[in-house]
Design a protein around this motif. Structure first.
Motif, PDB file in Angstrom:
ATOM      1  N   VAL A 195      73.450 -38.131  52.536  1.00  7.80           N
ATOM      2  CA  VAL A 195      73.427 -39.182  51.280  1.00  7.80           C
ATOM      3  C   VAL A 195      72.989 -40.409  51.655  1.00  7.80           C
ATOM      4  O   VAL A 195      72.007 -40.800  50.959  1.00  7.80           O
ATOM      5  N   VAL A 196      73.260 -40.836  52.753  1.00 19.35           N
ATOM      6  CA  VAL A 196      72.536 -42.170  53.331  1.00 19.35           C
ATOM      7  C   VAL A 196      71.152 -42.049  53.275  1.00 19.35           C
ATOM      8  O   VAL A 196      70.353 -43.065  52.677  1.00 19.35           O
ATOM      9  N   ARG A 197      70.629 -40.793  53.759  1.00 22.33           N
ATOM     10  CA  ARG A 197      69.069 -40.791  53.832  1.00 22.33           C
ATOM     11  C   ARG A 197      68.511 -40.918  52.384  1.00 22.33           C
ATOM     12  O   ARG A 197      67.519 -41.324  52.315  1.00 22.33           O
ATOM     13  N   THR A 198      69.282 -40.048  51.614  1.00 27.38           N
ATOM     14  CA  THR A 198      68.772 -39.814  50.392  1.00 27.38           C
ATOM     15  C   THR A 198      68.868 -41.190  49.436  1.00 27.38           C
ATOM     16  O   THR A 198      67.910 -41.675  48.789  1.00 27.38           O
ATOM     17  N   ALA A 199      69.826 -41.938  49.608  1.00 27.48           N
ATOM     18  CA  ALA A 199      69.872 -43.192  49.053  1.00 27.48           C
ATOM     19  C   ALA A 199      68.932 -44.284  49.529  1.00 27.48           C
ATOM     20  O   ALA A 199      68.329 -44.493  48.551  1.00 27.48           O
ATOM     21  N   ASP A 200      68.483 -44.111  50.636  1.00 17.64           N
ATOM     22  CA  ASP A 200      67.335 -44.981  51.288  1.00 17.64           C
ATOM     23  C   ASP A 200      66.203 -44.426  50.791  1.00 17.64           C
ATOM     24  O   ASP A 200      65.357 -45.395  50.120  1.00 17.64           O
ATOM     25  N   ALA A 201      65.698 -43.223  50.506  1.00 20.75           N
ATOM     26  CA  ALA A 201      64.419 -42.716  49.857  1.00 20.75           C
ATOM     27  C   ALA A 201      64.466 -43.050  48.463  1.00 20.75           C
ATOM     28  O   ALA A 201      63.514 -43.316  48.045  1.00 20.75           O
ATOM     29  N   ALA A 202      65.615 -43.155  47.737  1.00 22.25           N
ATOM     30  CA  ALA A 202      65.411 -43.422  46.315  1.00 22.25           C
ATOM     31  C   ALA A 202      65.520 -44.585  46.209  1.00 22.25           C
ATOM     32  O   ALA A 202      65.353 -45.204  45.005  1.00 22.25           O
ATOM     33  N   GLY A 203      65.614 -45.652  47.017  1.00 22.47           N
ATOM     34  CA  GLY A 203      65.564 -47.260  46.999  1.00 22.47           C
ATOM     35  C   GLY A 203      66.983 -47.850  46.386  1.00 22.47           C
ATOM     36  O   GLY A 203      66.850 -48.824  46.098  1.00 22.47           O
TER      37      GLY A 203
END
Length: 253
Positions: free
Chosen positions: A110-118
């Motif tokens: 989720v941290v990685r996804t949040a990063d990718a989503a900006g």
């Protein structure tokens, strides 16, 4: 070491690169001769950051890693979490609030996804996994070092902090009254938003979901019972990111 000295290990080239990119985070890097040659851009980055690069034998490097196939490069780092009031602030447009998320792989993803989503920040609240857990760090693939992260003892406090910062709090809930697609079409997701996501097994407690501004469901068009946490987080965060890039809402909290 993680709790007493607030130090943790960042294992693998992506994590080490991320740590070296945060001033004062990395304390020292340990690497095998082979890894030093394989990841040739990392030693100069360590030198530029003033971080010692220490060569170690393969056995020593493997002892610092819990990976099945160690990469041979590990950084000792200072903890990256910051106080909640410094992480959830006015001006932020997208935040992930994770309540009682206990699986390190899920949290890191989720941290990685949040990063990718900006996203602007991630908050781990309640009885949550330690974000510095080796599996969490590895699952984030370096993203742990890319955006602010806070720990909150009480999920309700994280919700209140987000609302005080001008963010609408949307609880991802399979039984929610609102459909995420309908909210996107209506422009609601263009407003500054904090997505509240619950535990992998039991989701959000009713009393916590009730604190949110809306309870939002992701439509299930097939026969699957539900979506896992990481998938739900990706759909919610990207729905907001897309809406926010298309236009601002006419009004929000």
């Amino acid at each position: 070491m993680r709790t007493e000295r607030r130090l943790f290990l960042a294992d693998g080239p992506q994590a080490v690169e991320g740590a070296l990119g945060v001033p004062g985070c990395a304390v020292e890097v340990f690497a095998t001769t082979a890894a030093t040659a394989r990841y040739a851009a990392l030693p100069p980055a360590a030198a530029a950051a003033g971080v010692p690069w220490t060569l170690v034998e393969d056995r020593a490097a493997a002892g610092l890693s819990d990976a099945v196939n160690p990469a041979g490069v590990v950084a000792v780092c200072r903890s990256v979490d910051r106080p909640l009031e410094h992480v959830v602030t006015r001006g932020h447009r997208l935040v992930a609030l994770l309540a009682d998320v206990r699986d390190p792989g899920n949290a890191g993803t989720v941290v990685r996804t949040a990063d990718a989503a900006g996203a602007d920040a991630v908050v781990l609240a309640g009885h949550a996994v330690d974000p510095h857990n080796p599996k969490t760090v590895r699952a984030s693939v370096g993203s742990l070092f890319h955006l602010p992260l806070a720990l909150a003892a009480e999920p309700a406090a994280a919700v209140a902090a987000a609302q005080a910062a001008g963010l609408q709090v949307l609880a991802a809930d399979g039984a929610g009254e609102d459909d995420v697609d309908d909210l996107a079409d209506a422009g609601v997701l263009a407003a500054p938003t904090a997505w509240l996501l619950g535990n992998e097994a039991w989701g959000l407690p009713a009393e916590l979901a009730a604190l949110a501004d809306r309870r939002v469901r992701i439509p299930i068009h097939g026969r699957a019972e539900s979506l896992n946490l990481a998938t739900a987080a990706a759909l919610c965060l990207y729905a907001s990111a897309r809406a926010q890039r298309r236009g601002r809402a006419p009004g929000h909290r």
